[in-house]
Design a protein around this motif. Structure first.
Motif, PDB file in Angstrom:
ATOM      1  N   LYS A 257       0.830  -1.198   0.000  1.00  0.00           N
ATOM      2  CA  LYS A 257       0.000   0.000   0.000  1.00  0.00           C
ATOM      3  C   LYS A 257       0.871   1.257   0.000  1.00  0.00           C
ATOM      4  N   ALA A 258       1.911   1.242   0.811  1.00  0.00           N
ATOM      5  CA  ALA A 258       2.825   2.382   0.872  1.00  0.00           C
ATOM      6  C   ALA A 258       3.483   2.605  -0.486  1.00  0.00           C
ATOM      7  N   ALA A 259       3.910   1.520  -1.130  1.00  0.00           N
ATOM      8  CA  ALA A 259       4.556   1.624  -2.444  1.00  0.00           C
ATOM      9  C   ALA A 259       3.597   2.190  -3.483  1.00  0.00           C
ATOM     10  N   ALA A 260       2.330   1.780  -3.419  1.00  0.00           N
ATOM     11  CA  ALA A 260       1.334   2.270  -4.379  1.00  0.00           C
ATOM     12  C   ALA A 260       1.121   3.778  -4.226  1.00  0.00           C
ATOM     13  N   ILE A 261       1.069   4.248  -2.983  1.00  0.00           N
ATOM     14  CA  ILE A 261       0.857   5.681  -2.734  1.00  0.00           C
ATOM     15  C   ILE A 261       2.051   6.496  -3.223  1.00  0.00           C
ATOM     16  N   VAL A 262       3.258   6.041  -2.900  1.00  0.00           N
ATOM     17  CA  VAL A 262       4.458   6.766  -3.327  1.00  0.00           C
ATOM     18  C   VAL A 262       4.591   6.741  -4.853  1.00  0.00           C
ATOM     19  N   ALA A 263       4.226   5.625  -5.456  1.00  0.00           N
ATOM     20  CA  ALA A 263       4.268   5.538  -6.921  1.00  0.00           C
ATOM     21  C   ALA A 263       3.351   6.577  -7.553  1.00  0.00           C
ATOM     22  N   GLU A 264       2.182   6.751  -6.963  1.00  0.00           N
ATOM     23  CA  GLU A 264       1.219   7.737  -7.467  1.00  0.00           C
ATOM     24  C   GLU A 264       1.742   9.169  -7.272  1.00  0.00           C
ATOM     25  N   LEU A 265       2.377   9.414  -6.138  1.00  0.00           N
ATOM     26  CA  LEU A 265       2.852  10.769  -5.826  1.00  0.00           C
ATOM     27  C   LEU A 265       4.077  11.175  -6.640  1.00  0.00           C
ATOM     28  N   TYR A 266       4.999  10.215  -6.856  1.00  0.00           N
ATOM     29  CA  TYR A 266       6.287  10.559  -7.449  1.00  0.00           C
ATOM     30  C   TYR A 266       6.505  10.004  -8.859  1.00  0.00           C
ATOM     31  N   GLY A 267       5.537   9.211  -9.352  1.00  0.00           N
ATOM     32  CA  GLY A 267       5.635   8.731 -10.730  1.00  0.00           C
ATOM     33  C   GLY A 267       6.552   7.549 -10.945  1.00  0.00           C
ATOM     34  N   TYR A 268       6.813   6.758  -9.879  1.00  0.00           N
ATOM     35  CA  TYR A 268       7.623   5.555 -10.025  1.00  0.00           C
ATOM     36  C   TYR A 268       6.724   4.335 -10.196  1.00  0.00           C
ATOM     37  N   LYS A 269       7.335   3.237 -10.640  1.00  0.00           N
ATOM     38  CA  LYS A 269       6.604   1.978 -10.720  1.00  0.00           C
ATOM     39  C   LYS A 269       6.459   1.414  -9.304  1.00  0.00           C
ATOM     40  N   LYS A 270       5.234   1.017  -8.962  1.00  0.00           N
ATOM     41  CA  LYS A 270       5.010   0.549  -7.596  1.00  0.00           C
ATOM     42  C   LYS A 270       5.801  -0.723  -7.289  1.00  0.00           C
ATOM     43  N   ASN A 271       6.007  -1.569  -8.311  1.00  0.00           N
ATOM     44  CA  ASN A 271       6.776  -2.796  -8.073  1.00  0.00           C
ATOM     45  C   ASN A 271       8.232  -2.493  -7.735  1.00  0.00           C
ATOM     46  N   ALA A 272       8.779  -1.451  -8.386  1.00  0.00           N
ATOM     47  CA  ALA A 272      10.162  -1.052  -8.092  1.00  0.00           C
ATOM     48  C   ALA A 272      10.270  -0.541  -6.653  1.00  0.00           C
ATOM     49  N   LEU A 273       9.279   0.251  -6.227  1.00  0.00           N
ATOM     50  CA  LEU A 273       9.269   0.757  -4.855  1.00  0.00           C
ATOM     51  C   LEU A 273       9.073  -0.381  -3.858  1.00  0.00           C
TER      52      LEU A 273
END
Length: 282
Positions: A257-273
């Motif tokens: 969930k944390a990775a998904a939120i950061v991916a949305e905010l910063y434009g990264y792939k959630k799997n990478a995060l």
């Protein structure tokens, strides 16, 4: 272990060419009291070919959990049993897990006999890295579930191995192309060890087109071997701000969930995060 108990032998059988049976397998078939088979009619033809007659016990996906106890009781009474599937190594996308687990839990002896396995045979001939791989069995039948499954392993850098059926192969390749990309290298091993054995490697897009050109190319038993995703320096590319946000959120939320939120905010792939979090966050 009680010496009066029987032994369960896990016996691999040929996946096509009958000459791939091992001498040890034939010896065990002659020695055991009972053969637990996925399809007794199919297996009866195999044993008949070698002049072996033994009583069968039907054990398949639909009855294994109910019938495993009966086989365990037979073993406890001293019956020696050979477990086989329709082809290849039992338990590899075939029945047998519940029986073997019950045997291990109750202290009964389990003896595996190595032999043919379509997944390993295809991998050996694929030319794709074989030092690290994931066997995923059959992908889901429905496209939505299939895509979800592929998305979950899209970042996997190990070689991926799947089984697939004739009537789903083109749809599956379409979904693989959509999730893993048209340029991912893939090998299709079809009818391994049989008369029409075909092993073809290309990009997903090209392989899909090649299969669509001739319906005969989509027939038979199939194994897909897919090159893992090329390793990248995703962790180094993530900004310090994104890493800090991920670390803070991961303290309060599940990592995914944390990775998904950061991916949305910063434009990264959630799997990478997510992978970064697994490797670097406590």
């Amino acid at each position: 272990m009680n010496n009066s108990y029987g032994t369960l032998y896990i016996v691999a059988t040929p996946i096509g060419n009958l000459q791939d049976i091992t001498q040890r397998a034939l010896d065990i078939f002659t020695q055991v009291d009972l053969i637990a088979a996925e399809d007794t009619r199919h297996s009866g033809l195999l044993l008949s070919h070698y002049g072996i007659k033994k009583p069968f016990f039907a054990l398949h996906d639909h009855n294994e959990q109910q019938k495993a106890d009966a086989l365990v009781e037979k073993l406890r009474q001293g019956t020696n049993i050979a477990l086989i599937s329709d082809a290849g190594t039992p338990l590899i996308s075939d029945p047998g897990f519940h029986l073997v687990r019950k045997c291990r839990q109750t202290g009964l002896k389990v003896v595996p006999l190595p032999g043919a396995c379509a997944a390993i045979t295809a991998l050996c001939a694929s030319g794709i890295a074989s030092d690290r791989f994931c066997f995923e069995g059959f992908l889901p039948a429905k496209s939505k579930a299939r895509k979800d499954k592929l998305q979950n392993i899209a970042e996997e850098d190990r070689t991926l191995i799947f089984y697939e059926s004739t009537h789903r192969i083109l749809d599956t390749l379409e979904d693989i192309e959509a999730i893993l990309g048209a340029e991912r290298y893939i090998v299709l091993a079809r009818e391994i060890t049989k008369t029409w054995e075909t092993i073809t490697g290309d990009t997903v897009a090209n392989l899909r087109k090649w299969l669509a050109e001739d319906p005969n190319r989509t027939k038979g038993e199939m194994v897909l071997v897919i090159e893992g995703k090329a390793k990248s320096d995703d962790a180094e590319e993530i900004s310090p701000q994104a890493i800090k946000a991920l670390a803070l959120l991961a303290k309060e939320l599940p990592l995914k969930k944390a990775a998904a939120i950061v991916a949305e905010l910063y434009g990264y792939k959630k799997n990478a995060l997510y992978q970064y979090g697994l490797e670097y966050l406590d």
